[in-house]
Design an enzyme around this catalytic site. Structure first.
Site, PDB file in Angstrom:
ATOM      1  N   LYS A  48     -28.826 -27.573  16.748  1.00 56.91           N
ATOM      2  CA  LYS A  48     -29.364 -26.895  15.109  1.00 56.91           C
ATOM      3  C   LYS A  48     -27.726 -25.431  14.613  1.00 56.91           C
ATOM      4  CE  LYS A  48     -30.530 -29.802  13.497  1.00 56.91           C
ATOM      5  NZ  LYS A  48     -30.532 -31.528  13.990  1.00 56.91           N
ATOM      6  N   ALA A  49     -26.918 -25.733  15.673  1.00 52.65           N
ATOM      7  CA  ALA A  49     -26.581 -24.378  15.549  1.00 52.65           C
ATOM      8  C   ALA A  49     -24.678 -24.563  14.543  1.00 52.65           C
ATOM      9  CB  ALA A  49     -25.819 -23.374  16.522  1.00 52.65           C
ATOM     10  N   GLY A  50     -24.939 -26.427  14.370  1.00 54.33           N
ATOM     11  CA  GLY A  50     -23.446 -26.497  14.462  1.00 54.33           C
ATOM     12  C   GLY A  50     -23.213 -27.669  15.222  1.00 54.33           C
ATOM     13  N   TRP A  53     -20.928 -30.811  14.030  1.00 46.23           N
ATOM     14  CA  TRP A  53     -19.819 -30.538  13.010  1.00 46.23           C
ATOM     15  C   TRP A  53     -18.551 -30.325  13.412  1.00 46.23           C
ATOM     16  CZ3 TRP A  53     -20.048 -26.154   9.129  1.00 46.23           C
ATOM     17  CH2 TRP A  53     -19.324 -25.485   8.070  1.00 46.23           C
ATOM     18  N   HIS A 110     -26.807 -29.497  25.247  1.00 47.34           N
ATOM     19  CA  HIS A 110     -27.806 -28.118  24.317  1.00 47.34           C
ATOM     20  C   HIS A 110     -27.284 -27.041  25.575  1.00 47.34           C
ATOM     21  CE1 HIS A 110     -27.699 -29.400  20.093  1.00 47.34           C
ATOM     22  NE2 HIS A 110     -28.594 -30.853  21.235  1.00 47.34           N
ATOM     23  N   ARG A 132     -24.993 -20.015  15.750  1.00 45.62           N
ATOM     24  CA  ARG A 132     -25.643 -19.663  13.888  1.00 45.62           C
ATOM     25  C   ARG A 132     -26.859 -18.681  14.145  1.00 45.62           C
ATOM     26  NH1 ARG A 132     -28.192 -25.009  11.067  1.00 45.62           N
ATOM     27  NH2 ARG A 132     -27.881 -23.928   8.456  1.00 45.62           N
ATOM     28  N   SER A 140     -33.234 -25.003   9.913  1.00 47.66           N
ATOM     29  CA  SER A 140     -32.656 -26.032  10.815  1.00 47.66           C
ATOM     30  C   SER A 140     -33.438 -26.869  11.779  1.00 47.66           C
ATOM     31  CB  SER A 140     -31.557 -25.726  11.092  1.00 47.66           C
ATOM     32  OG  SER A 140     -30.646 -27.278  11.258  1.00 47.66           O
ATOM     33  N   TYR A 193     -21.142 -20.693  13.570  1.00 41.31           N
ATOM     34  CA  TYR A 193     -21.723 -21.142  12.076  1.00 41.31           C
ATOM     35  C   TYR A 193     -20.820 -20.915  10.528  1.00 41.31           C
ATOM     36  CZ  TYR A 193     -23.977 -24.363   8.912  1.00 41.31           C
ATOM     37  OH  TYR A 193     -24.780 -25.507   7.990  1.00 41.31           O
ATOM     38  N   PHE A 229     -19.421 -30.453   4.279  1.00 42.81           N
ATOM     39  CA  PHE A 229     -20.720 -31.775   3.998  1.00 42.81           C
ATOM     40  C   PHE A 229     -21.022 -32.060   3.646  1.00 42.81           C
ATOM     41  CE2 PHE A 229     -25.066 -30.773   3.119  1.00 42.81           C
ATOM     42  CZ  PHE A 229     -25.595 -31.281   3.891  1.00 42.81           C
ATOM     43  N   ARG A 255     -28.484 -31.550   6.681  1.00 42.34           N
ATOM     44  CA  ARG A 255     -29.904 -30.923   5.251  1.00 42.34           C
ATOM     45  C   ARG A 255     -29.726 -30.296   4.324  1.00 42.34           C
ATOM     46  NH1 ARG A 255     -33.693 -27.003   4.827  1.00 42.34           N
ATOM     47  NH2 ARG A 255     -32.199 -25.695   6.281  1.00 42.34           N
ATOM     48  N   GLY A 257     -26.857 -27.475   4.999  1.00 45.10           N
ATOM     49  CA  GLY A 257     -25.349 -26.553   5.349  1.00 45.10           C
ATOM     50  C   GLY A 257     -25.112 -25.572   4.661  1.00 45.10           C
TER      51      GLY A 257
HETATM   52  P1  A3P Z   1     -29.325 -27.533   8.064  1.00 44.63           P
HETATM   53  O1  A3P Z   1     -30.114 -28.029   8.846  1.00 44.63           O
HETATM   54  O2  A3P Z   1     -29.045 -26.582   7.995  1.00 44.63           O
HETATM   55  O3  A3P Z   1     -28.232 -28.347   6.913  1.00 44.63           O
HETATM   56  P2  A3P Z   1     -26.559 -29.320  15.080  1.00 44.63           P
HETATM   57  O4  A3P Z   1     -25.544 -30.320  13.844  1.00 44.63           O
HETATM   58  O5  A3P Z   1     -26.420 -28.187  15.749  1.00 44.63           O
HETATM   59  O6  A3P Z   1     -27.624 -30.467  14.478  1.00 44.63           O
HETATM   60  O7  A3P Z   1     -26.838 -28.686  13.197  1.00 44.63           O
HETATM   61  C1  A3P Z   1     -26.765 -29.131  12.288  1.00 44.63           C
HETATM   62  C2  A3P Z   1     -27.603 -28.272  11.152  1.00 44.63           C
HETATM   63  O8  A3P Z   1     -25.654 -28.413  11.127  1.00 44.63           O
HETATM   64  C3  A3P Z   1     -28.200 -29.085  10.076  1.00 44.63           C
HETATM   65  O9  A3P Z   1     -27.611 -27.431   9.606  1.00 44.63           O
HETATM   66  C4  A3P Z   1     -26.791 -29.918   9.146  1.00 44.63           C
HETATM   67  O10 A3P Z   1     -26.927 -29.702   7.243  1.00 44.63           O
HETATM   68  C5  A3P Z   1     -25.453 -28.506   9.712  1.00 44.63           C
HETATM   69  N1  A3P Z   1     -23.624 -29.207   9.235  1.00 44.63           N
HETATM   70  C6  A3P Z   1     -23.301 -30.561   9.870  1.00 44.63           C
HETATM   71  N2  A3P Z   1     -23.009 -31.254   9.874  1.00 44.63           N
HETATM   72  C7  A3P Z   1     -22.204 -29.572   8.686  1.00 44.63           C
HETATM   73  C8  A3P Z   1     -21.270 -29.405   7.486  1.00 44.63           C
HETATM   74  N3  A3P Z   1     -20.343 -30.425   7.702  1.00 44.63           N
HETATM   75  N4  A3P Z   1     -20.936 -28.439   6.852  1.00 44.63           N
HETATM   76  C9  A3P Z   1     -21.973 -28.028   7.282  1.00 44.63           C
HETATM   77  N5  A3P Z   1     -23.119 -28.209   8.258  1.00 44.63           N
HETATM   78  C10 A3P Z   1     -22.862 -28.447   8.950  1.00 44.63           C
END
Ligand code: A3P
Length: 293
Positions: A48-50, A53, A110, A132, A140, A193, A229, A255, A257
């Site tokens: 969940k750190a990005g 993305w 991970h 993150r 997250s 992040y 996002f 969710r 972002g």
């Molecule tokens: P949130 O739950 O806070 O929205 P991972 O890919 O490591 O599982 O991380 C998922 C997190 O990254 C989620 O956070 C998701 O919304 C966020 N995320 C994914 N793509 C993104 C983007 N393009 N811009 C910003 N946040 C993004």
């Protein structure tokens, strides 16, 4: 795939000192013996750190020009295999990685740093670790565990909060993960992040310098806008909506972002408790994560 019967939620257990679930340990020997190639790129994160993305950015940078159909026909988890993933009835992440036809291969993990197959270090692969801030990472992760049948039950927020601080999460303690990777920071490139939220274009430039790519201004603009996002949230090949194990009615994968969403979940007392505990666990002052920007 669609007909796959969903397995029951897994249970956490101690695995070499890290709390894990069997979906990520069952293929241990094969994963440890993974043969990396020198041009492989490993994207490593605490969950969940990005991860998604940065994976999408890299995939667009490398293949957006040469094979754009990849991006519109293959979901992110096929373009960037999750190395240690071993879910019944699905091809393992390791086999997927072995069979990837691309050069370079983009591979996600991970694992805490001590679990990374040694071949990645021996081959001098480029490794990108994305971190993150712990508070947003926790929030997250909470939503992810609520919506993902492949994860242990999240329980209520208060118990999740305590479990996160205790390190009883899949892939272990956030604090150990981030500290462990930080100790090896000379061997890879770090991304944060919060920096990506602040200025995605700037972070893409830094990433390009690290991997040795120089996209044209037009290409770069295409990547920057493609990974905003809302664009990723609406992109079926990046938003995980094709995975039946995730229940988007509970919470979507993409969710919010945002930086600072923790303020909507932490009580004042929890925040104080968290900060005091954080100080004890995160002694290295060279590592500063921003939980507001
Ligand atoms: P949130 O739950 O806070 O929205 P991972 O890919 O490591 O599982 O991380 C998922 C997190 O990254 C989620 O956070 C998701 O919304 C966020 N995320 C994914 N793509 C993104 C983007 N393009 N811009 C910003 N946040 C993004």
């Amino acid at each position: 795939f669609d007909k796959m019967e969903l397995p029951p939620r897994p249970k956490l257990f101690d695995f070499h000192g890290v709390s894990m679930v069997h979906f990520f340990t069952q293929n241990w020997e094969n994963v440890q013996n993974f043969q990396a190639r020198p041009d492989d790129i490993l994207i490593a994160t605490y969950p969940k750190a990005g991860t998604t993305w940065v994976s999408q950015i890299l995939d667009m940078l490398y293949f957006g020009q040469t094979s754009p159909e990849r991006l519109t026909t293959l979901p992110i988890y096929e373009r960037v295999p999750f190395l240690e993933m071993t879910i019944p009835n699905l091809v393992t992440g390791k086999d997927q990685a072995d069979e990837l036809p691309t050069t370079p291969r983009l591979i996600k993990t991970h694992f805490p740093v001590q679990f990374v197959p040694k071949s990645f270090w021996e081959q001098n692969c480029r490794i990108i670790y994305v971190a993150r801030n712990a508070k947003d990472n926790m929030v997250s992760y909470y939503h992810f565990d609520c919506m993902n049948q492949g994860q242990p039950e999240a329980g209520d927020w208060n118990s999740f909060f305590q479990r996160f601080m205790d390190g009883n999460m899949v892939f272990g303690s956030w604090y150990d993960h981030v500290n462990g990777w930080w100790k090896k920071k000379e061997t890879y490139s770090n991304m944060f992040y919060e920096d990506m939220i602040e200025d995605t274009g700037r972070e893409i430039d830094k990433l390009c310098t690290f991997i040795g790519l120089s996209p044209s201004a037009e290409e770069k603009e295409k990547v920057t806008s493609g990974v905003q996002f809302d664009n990723m949230k609406n992109n079926k090949m990046a938003n995980y909506s094709t995975l039946p194990i995730m229940n988007f009615k509970v919470s979507p994968f993409m969710r919010k972002g945002k930086v600072g969403d923790w303020k909507n979940y932490f009580t004042v007392a929890q925040n104080e408790q968290f900060d005091a505990d954080y100080k004890k666990k995160m002694k290295d002052r060279t590592l500063q994560l921003r939980c507001v920007i």
